[in-house]
Design a protein around this motif. Structure first.
Motif, short mmCIF file in Angstrom:
data_model
loop_
_atom_site.label_atom_id
_atom_site.label_comp_id
_atom_site.label_asym_id
_atom_site.label_seq_id
_atom_site.Cartn_x
_atom_site.Cartn_y
_atom_site.Cartn_z
N GLY A 162 3.98 23.81 -6.88
CA GLY A 162 3.40 23.96 -5.40
C GLY A 162 2.83 22.80 -4.84
N SER A 163 2.55 23.06 -3.59
CA SER A 163 2.17 21.76 -2.94
C SER A 163 0.79 21.00 -3.26
CB SER A 163 2.05 22.15 -1.49
OG SER A 163 1.26 23.27 -1.29
N GLU B 38 0.57 -1.18 0.05
CA GLU B 38 0.01 -0.04 -0.13
C GLU B 38 0.89 1.35 0.01
OE1 GLU B 38 -4.20 0.42 0.84
OE2 GLU B 38 -3.52 -0.13 2.81
N PHE B 39 0.33 2.25 -0.54
CA PHE B 39 0.97 3.61 -0.62
C PHE B 39 -0.07 4.58 0.04
CE2 PHE B 39 2.87 7.31 -3.63
CZ PHE B 39 2.94 8.02 -2.49
N ILE B 40 0.16 4.78 1.25
CA ILE B 40 -0.58 5.97 1.96
C ILE B 40 -0.28 7.32 1.95
CG2 ILE B 40 -1.82 6.08 4.31
CD1 ILE B 40 -0.98 3.19 5.01
N LEU B 41 -1.22 8.05 1.59
CA LEU B 41 -0.62 9.47 1.49
C LEU B 41 -1.63 10.15 2.57
CD1 LEU B 41 0.55 11.80 -0.23
CD2 LEU B 41 -1.58 12.07 -1.41
N VAL B 42 -0.71 10.84 3.46
CA VAL B 42 -1.33 11.75 4.36
C VAL B 42 -1.00 13.01 4.08
CG1 VAL B 42 -1.43 12.12 6.83
CG2 VAL B 42 -0.69 9.86 6.25
N SER B 43 -2.17 13.90 4.13
CA SER B 43 -2.00 15.42 3.55
C SER B 43 -2.89 16.27 4.72
CB SER B 43 -2.54 15.67 2.23
OG SER B 43 -4.10 15.20 2.27
N ASP B 44 -2.33 17.21 4.86
CA ASP B 44 -3.09 18.08 5.75
C ASP B 44 -3.15 19.73 5.45
OD1 ASP B 44 -0.60 19.35 6.42
OD2 ASP B 44 -0.46 18.59 8.23
N THR C 267 -5.68 7.50 0.72
CA THR C 267 -5.45 8.91 1.22
C THR C 267 -6.13 9.15 2.53
OG1 THR C 267 -7.16 10.01 0.19
CG2 THR C 267 -5.04 9.79 -1.12
N LEU C 268 -5.36 9.80 3.22
CA LEU C 268 -5.93 10.45 4.51
C LEU C 268 -5.78 11.83 4.58
CD1 LEU C 268 -4.11 7.78 7.04
CD2 LEU C 268 -6.68 7.95 6.84
N GLN C 269 -6.78 12.40 4.42
CA GLN C 269 -6.86 13.94 4.24
C GLN C 269 -7.39 14.62 5.48
OE1 GLN C 269 -8.65 14.35 0.39
NE2 GLN C 269 -7.91 16.49 0.36
N VAL C 270 -6.42 15.25 6.21
CA VAL C 270 -6.78 15.80 7.41
C VAL C 270 -7.03 17.57 7.28
CG1 VAL C 270 -5.97 16.26 9.91
CG2 VAL C 270 -5.47 14.37 8.54
N GLN C 271 -7.95 18.08 7.80
CA GLN C 271 -8.31 19.38 7.53
C GLN C 271 -8.71 19.81 8.80
OE1 GLN C 271 -11.07 20.88 4.72
NE2 GLN C 271 -10.24 19.51 2.95
N GLY C 272 -8.50 21.17 9.15
CA GLY C 272 -9.36 21.81 10.22
C GLY C 272 -10.80 22.11 9.90
N LEU C 273 -11.31 22.42 11.12
CA LEU C 273 -13.02 22.27 10.88
C LEU C 273 -13.09 23.81 10.06
CD1 LEU C 273 -14.52 21.73 14.23
CD2 LEU C 273 -14.64 20.40 12.15
N PRO C 274 -14.07 23.72 9.26
CA PRO C 274 -14.12 24.94 8.51
C PRO C 274 -15.04 26.29 9.24
CG PRO C 274 -15.93 23.38 7.85
CD PRO C 274 -14.77 22.58 8.69
N CYS D 127 -0.34 20.87 2.57
CA CYS D 127 -0.78 21.67 1.37
C CYS D 127 -0.79 23.18 2.10
CB CYS D 127 -2.19 21.37 1.08
SG CYS D 127 -2.32 19.79 0.42
N GLU D 128 -0.53 24.06 1.13
CA GLU D 128 -0.51 25.37 1.67
C GLU D 128 -2.12 25.80 1.31
OE1 GLU D 128 2.37 27.17 -0.77
OE2 GLU D 128 3.55 26.00 0.26
N ALA D 129 -2.62 26.70 2.62
CA ALA D 129 -3.96 27.25 2.39
C ALA D 129 -4.50 27.90 1.24
CB ALA D 129 -4.23 27.78 3.72
N GLU D 130 -3.51 28.49 0.57
CA GLU D 130 -3.85 29.60 -0.36
C GLU D 130 -4.82 28.91 -1.46
OE1 GLU D 130 -1.88 31.47 2.33
OE2 GLU D 130 -0.58 30.54 0.86
#
Lengths: 297, 269
Positions: free
Chosen positions: B197-198, B20-26, B212-219, B185-188
């Protein structure tokens, strides 16, 4: 129209398969290969950059597997480890032609590139376009099928490759989580353009099922929006009165309206209420004619 | 190691999917708690782990892992863990300036245009080097925290994608191991149009990965009881099923992380 493109009813050509991160086009690519392998005289050459051979052959029919030639550009595409079968720098007309000439007895050769995004990262887009065009014209290859991840490139790069293609298929995830949507644009030999949008799904055996057609999505949307909407349809209150309600309403006396009873009640002095008695003084000069005579105006 | 995440991903140190290739991004938050999870997970599973720590010191990871019940020092001594301490090594490369000392792994610091081949050779050499010896470790695992930092050191997105492709070919396909990569990831939003770019790196890696595990702050902003959202996304590879998504909210606690469905935080109910 997607099925027609997949089955290759119009012999030859350059098919561009566009996908993004939200939906991978590789399954559709594999179902194309599987239908191509079912045709007896067809030989498929794959330049595989993004999936290993095992993963790529997985699911494809084993009986025709010997007509699928996988050129492994996956394990060492840049020649870093020194055991590469095909590097990205070998993507030239000569090298690709020699690969294809390994099967000289083949009547119809299909070249599959998975994916062109890898090649575009290491070659000048203009050179890639020229080589693709040369491959198409060269005659050694009957059909070229190319997978491109559009979100990895600038719009102009993908646009210039689209100009080469005879058919462009863009895949995207379906709206209700079921299946996927394919937008197909096909250019016939006479130069006529045909466009179609279909929802499809890919079965276990890599066959494609078309669920519905959205031939002119723009127009249908407009029509549904234009249907007459009654603004009074879903109100939370009542706009009309029944007869009993009207009678009840008319009976009701409003608080600041003078009725006869109210007026007389106010004007009839009750017992024991105060009175004003006026007895004119001798000095008072009360003139009947002009009661305001004493005011000094 | 978080038991709840294991049940979400349907894996345990005894049995987990290989290759497996697991990508974690935030985005607008910090997903390094997942890196700590996977590090302790694979060490417990007995895998040979190669860790490229580019943003924190060894003692940082060691301290966090201690809390999760795994000793990095021991693992390193046993040869189970190969740790590249990017911060320390890069200082050597930049200050001394001669190629003789320091690993060629960080050659890209001196010449970013040369790409990440040195780093790949380092990873490859470590895994291959251990193969000849006693095979007492499980399938190899490569972990990177975090890969997007090399972008700011001048390496192009294409070079990073080449590196990850080679790692994937070696670890996931050839050796049936696992890869875990964190990218920030940059937020821009306006950055989207630019080609470097990222964002582009994340898209490119998403094309390669299988989970993929994509982590985000609460909107809606910071919240004491819910620290953010994780979108888990399985990208179907061979089976006809395409992409399967699940969304969870999480709260990072002292010794673990709580995961719950949206709107079912104990603070809400």
């Amino acid at each position: 129209m997607l099925l027609e493109v997949l089955q290759g009813t119009e012999a030859g050509g350059f098919i561009l398969l566009q996908d993004t991160v939200s939906y991978s086009g590789r399954h559709l690519l594999k179902s194309y290969i599987s239908t191509a392998l079912k045709r007896e005289e067809e030989v498929v050459h794959v330049l595989g950059f993004e999936a290993c051979e095992k993963e790529f052959r997985d699911g494809l029919d084993r009986t025709n597997a010997q007509r699928l030639h996988f050129h492994n550009a996956y394990s060492d595409p840049l020649g870093w480890t020194g055991n590469s079968a095909f590097t990205v720098h070998q993507f030239t007309l000569e090298d690709v032609s020699t690969l294809i000439k390994q099967t000289p007895q083949a009547k119809a050769v299909t070249l599959v590139i998975d994916s062109l995004s890898w090649i575009l990262r290491h070659h000048d887009p203009a050179a890639v376009c020229q080589r693709l065009q040369a491959l198409k014209k060269g005659g050694a290859v009957r059909t070229v099928i190319v997978l491109v991840h559009t979100d990895m490139h600038q719009r102009g790069t993908v646009g210039s490759i689209r100009h080469l293609a005879t058919s462009v298929v863009t895949v995207a995830p379906g709206t209700r989580g079921l299946g996927a949507v394919a937008k197909t644009t096909r250019r016939t030999k006479s130069g006529k353009l045909m466009q179609d949008e279909e929802t499809f799904s890919i079965n276990e055996d890599l066959s494609v099922t078309i669920h519905s057609k959205l031939s002119h999505p723009g127009h249908t949307h407009v029509n549904t929006d234009e249907t007459e909407v009654d603004p009074t349809a879903n109100l939370t209150f009542n706009l009309r009165l029944s007869d009993t309600e009207r009678q009840a309403k008319e009976k009701l006396a409003l608080p600041f309206v003078f009725s006869k009873e109210k007026k007389s009640a106010l004007l009839q002095p009750g017992p024991g209420s105060g009175r004003i008695l006026y007895e004119p003084d001798a000095n008072d000069d009360y003139d009947q004619e002009d009661p305001d005579d004493d005011l000094d105006i | 190691m978080f038991a709840e995440l294991n049940s979400i991903l349907n894996s345990s140190p005894e049995s987990f999917k290989q290759g497996e290739f697991i990508l974690v991004s935030d985005r607008q938050t910090d997903a390094s708690f997942l890196i700590h999870h996977f590090l302790s997970f694979y060490l417990r599973a007995g895998c040979k782990v190669c860790f490229l720590g580019l943003v924190q010191s060894f003692s940082h990871y060691s301290a966090v892992s201690q809390r999760l019940g795994v000793s990095l020092n021991q693992a390193r001594e046993k040869g189970q863990l190969v740790f590249l301490e990017g911060l320390k090594e890069s200082l050597g490369v930049l200050l001394q300036g001669d190629t003789s000392n320091g690993t060629p792994a960080l050659d890209f610091l001196r010449d970013p245009s040369s790409g990440l081949r040195g780093l790949y050779d380092f990873v490859h050499g470590n895994i291959r080097g251990s193969e000849g010896r006693a095979e007492d470790w499980g399938p190899p695992v490569l972990m990177v925290d975090d890969l997007s930092v090399v972008l700011s050191l001048g390496v192009s997105v294409g070079a990073v994608l080449d590196f990850s492709h080679y790692c994937r070919a070696t670890f996931c396909s050839e050796l049936q191991g696992t890869m875990v990569i964190l990218v920030r990831c940059e937020a821009e939003e306006e950055e989207e149009e630019s080609d470097e770019g990222s964002e582009r790196l994340q898209r490119g890696l998403t094309h390669q990965c299988s989970l993929t595990l994509q982590v985000q702050g609460l909107p809606t902003g910071y919240c004491r009881d819910i620290h953010g959202e994780v979108e888990v996304c399985w990208r179907g590879r061979c089976d006809g099923l395409q992409i399967q998504r699940k969304l969870f909210q999480y709260k990072v606690c002292d010794k673990g992380t709580l995961f719950f469905a949206r709107g079912t935080s104990s603070a809400v109910l």
